[in-house]
Design a protein around this motif. Structure first.
Motif, short mmCIF file in Angstrom:
data_model
loop_
_atom_site.label_atom_id
_atom_site.label_comp_id
_atom_site.label_asym_id
_atom_site.label_seq_id
_atom_site.Cartn_x
_atom_site.Cartn_y
_atom_site.Cartn_z
N ALA A 316 65.35 -78.06 -44.96
CA ALA A 316 64.47 -77.24 -45.92
C ALA A 316 65.26 -77.06 -47.23
O ALA A 316 66.42 -76.97 -47.49
CB ALA A 316 64.26 -75.96 -45.11
N VAL A 317 64.14 -76.89 -48.40
CA VAL A 317 65.02 -76.82 -49.74
C VAL A 317 64.35 -75.46 -50.28
O VAL A 317 62.99 -75.03 -50.31
CB VAL A 317 64.48 -77.80 -50.58
N ILE A 318 65.24 -74.67 -51.11
CA ILE A 318 64.87 -73.64 -51.94
C ILE A 318 65.09 -74.19 -53.41
O ILE A 318 66.28 -74.55 -53.68
CB ILE A 318 65.56 -72.60 -51.76
N ASP A 339 61.83 -67.99 -58.92
CA ASP A 339 61.93 -67.74 -60.27
C ASP A 339 63.59 -67.50 -60.79
O ASP A 339 64.07 -66.80 -60.18
CB ASP A 339 61.23 -66.43 -60.51
N ILE A 340 63.82 -68.40 -61.68
CA ILE A 340 65.07 -68.58 -62.17
C ILE A 340 65.57 -67.14 -62.71
O ILE A 340 66.64 -67.24 -63.00
CB ILE A 340 65.49 -69.88 -63.13
N ASP A 341 64.36 -66.37 -63.21
CA ASP A 341 64.66 -65.31 -64.05
C ASP A 341 65.03 -64.06 -62.92
O ASP A 341 65.10 -62.93 -63.65
CB ASP A 341 63.89 -65.14 -65.27
N THR A 345 64.25 -63.14 -56.21
CA THR A 345 63.26 -64.23 -55.25
C THR A 345 64.01 -65.08 -54.65
O THR A 345 63.64 -65.39 -53.50
CB THR A 345 62.32 -64.59 -56.39
N LEU A 346 65.21 -65.53 -55.23
CA LEU A 346 66.10 -66.46 -54.49
C LEU A 346 66.88 -65.80 -53.38
O LEU A 346 66.71 -66.07 -52.15
CB LEU A 346 67.46 -66.81 -55.49
N ALA A 347 67.11 -64.62 -53.43
CA ALA A 347 68.00 -63.79 -52.25
C ALA A 347 66.98 -63.48 -51.19
O ALA A 347 67.13 -63.72 -49.95
CB ALA A 347 68.32 -62.28 -53.05
N ARG A 352 64.57 -64.89 -45.94
CA ARG A 352 63.71 -65.20 -44.77
C ARG A 352 64.35 -66.32 -43.77
O ARG A 352 63.90 -66.34 -42.58
CB ARG A 352 62.35 -65.57 -45.49
N TYR A 353 64.73 -67.28 -44.32
CA TYR A 353 65.40 -68.18 -43.55
C TYR A 353 66.67 -67.70 -42.60
O TYR A 353 66.56 -68.44 -41.50
CB TYR A 353 65.97 -69.50 -44.35
N ALA A 354 67.34 -66.86 -43.28
CA ALA A 354 68.37 -66.16 -42.32
C ALA A 354 67.89 -65.41 -40.98
O ALA A 354 68.43 -65.51 -39.91
CB ALA A 354 69.40 -65.50 -43.14
N ARG A 355 66.73 -64.74 -41.18
CA ARG A 355 66.09 -64.13 -40.38
C ARG A 355 65.15 -64.70 -39.31
O ARG A 355 64.62 -64.27 -38.29
CB ARG A 355 65.33 -62.78 -40.82
#
Length: 457
Positions: A316-318, A339-341, A345-347, A352-355
């Motif tokens: 899977a890719v973020i 969103d890079i800014d 949103t990255l966290a 979501r993947y961790a949980r």
């Protein structure tokens, strides 16, 4: 058919994406047309790219040159620009003579930064095409000496076809040249080579020995534009939410000490023990496969080769929601865009993947099929090769006025005048030294009349 391919880099340490993609492109062309006679012009001195050419038995000529897209945003002193232009002109003249002697059916420029093979083709009216694989200024911080719009307009003017590596790049280029000239060929991911090393034991332990909530791998040169700092910041955010996320960064660093800068950031956020820098690796597959999820956090990628490699290996890719990666990742099916800014949103994507470990499995399982579908569609090397064959068959290309060839010869003729050349060299040296301090600076503070006398000696 004889085709001359122009490349801009000697690839001194390892092959970049542009070089790897070009080699595969020519391999595919020879598969389609065994009569293809590839010849290469590339940058001196010899590096890993020339080694690959030698291994394949492909003829080449290496020249010393710079380009029309340079790292510094500030104009260099006039004497320095003149000195480098003399070298660029000499390389262009040499290419003109090479092309006149070999008379290729087509010249393909595989770079955004150096137009000299294109100029040589235009001086002789040889059909030509460009392969553009980067934004230049927006992704690598390069400075277009004549401006972005003028540079891309000139590429479109001289080219019978322009091949680029993503729909995002096609949209960008279409602002500056006729859109009908542009087509897309996704770079081929060498899955066989990737899988050949999948069972290798990593030379560096990719993650801490404890069991984190999620393991992330990020492959790519370690520099600001590649966005490793965003991942570390997100890991810091998640620490405050009670999640322990481990990250392995794979790749060499462009600027010495930048890895330490990132480690200092991790230290300030209290996640230093969750970060590993594995350095450059011959095959990243073991590090990708050791992860639960992989991340492409770049500010802007023209294509996103690492994203494609993650998908080929079933991860899977973020990825950042800009550039080519955004069209590779299918949101909610093979991965997540952020969103890079907005680090939150990255966290949030990582959380979501961790949980939800089932999400990790589902997206990873769907990734190879998604990549296969993209690579088998209209954006293939085969389609691009057919386009270039048609350009070659046209038999004529954009041609500069005859006076251009004379102009290309002037700087070399000027440099051959010994006394004039010596004065120019002294002038260049003085320009360089005037920026220095101390004894040299005091010496250069002498009256101008004395400096002129020294230059005439």
């Amino acid at each position: 058919m004889r085709v001359i391919f122009a490349n801009h880099s000697s690839a001194p340490v390892n092959l970049g994406g542009a070089e790897r993609s070009l080699l595969r492109f020519v391999d595919d062309w020879q598969r389609i047309d065994p009569e293809l006679q590839p010849v290469f012009v590339t940058k001196a001195p010899e590096g890993t790219f020339i080694k690959e050419l030698k291994d394949r038995g492909w003829p080449f000529k290496a020249y010393r040159f710079r380009g029309w897209a340079l790292p510094s945003p500030q104009p260099a002193p006039a004497a320095e620009r003149a000195a480098f232009a003399t070298v660029d002109y000499a390389s262009t003249r040499a290419m003109i003579e090479l092309f006149r002697k070999n008379r290729p059916d087509l010249v393909v420029t595989n770079t955004l930064v150096a137009p000299w093979a294109s100029f040589a083709a235009a001086a002789l009216g040889i059909p030509q095409a460009w392969i553009v694989r980067e934004y230049g200024d927006l992704d690598h911080g390069l400075h277009f000496q004549s401006g972005r719009a003028s540079t891309f307009h000139d590429i479109g003017l001289m080219s019978g076809a322009v091949i680029t590596n993503s729909e995002a790049m096609r949209t960008h280029l279409a602002q500056y040249m006729p859109s009908e000239k542009i087509s897309v060929a996704y770079p081929v991911v060498d899955i066989t080579s990737l899988l050949a090393g999948r069972d290798d034991v990593p030379e560096v332990a990719p993650f801490p020995s404890d069991a984190p909530d999620l393991r992330l791998t990020v492959v790519g040169r370690v520099e600001e534009g590649k966005g490793q700092h965003r991942v570390i910041e997100a890991v810091g955010v998640l620490k405050d939410r009670g999640l322990r996320v481990a990250v392995c960064f794979v790749g060499s660093w462009k600027h010495p000490g930048y890895d330490q800068h990132l480690l200092d950031l991790a230290e300030r956020l209290g996640v230093r023990d969750q970060i590993v820098f594995a350095g450059e690796q011959r095959n990243p597959a073991p590090y990708v496969l050791a992860a639960d999820v992989c991340v492409t956090p770049s500010t802007l990628e023209a294509f996103g080769r690492t994203t494609a490699e993650y998908m080929a290996l079933g991860r899977a890719v973020i990825a950042s929601a800009t550039g080519g990666s955004a069209e590779l990742v299918e949101e909610g099916i093979t991965g997540t865009l952020f969103d890079i800014d907005d680090i939150s949103t990255l966290a949030g994507a990582v959380e979501r993947y961790a949980r939800d470990r089932s999400l990790v499995e589902r997206h990873g399982a769907a990734a190879p099929g998604r990549l296969d579908a993209l690579m088998a569609g209209e954006h293939t090397n085969d389609a691009a090769i057919r386009r270039l064959q048609a350009v070659a068959r046209s038999g004529s290309g954009y041609q500069l006025p005859a006076i251009a060839e004379y102009w290309f010869s002037l700087p070399a003729a000027y440099a051959s005048l010994g006394d004039t050349s010596a004065r120019a060299a002294v002038g260049l040296l003085l320009n360089r030294l005037r920026t220095r301090t101390g004894t040299v600076g005091r010496a250069l503070a002498l009256p101008r009349v004395l400096l002129r006398k020294l230059a005439r000696r």
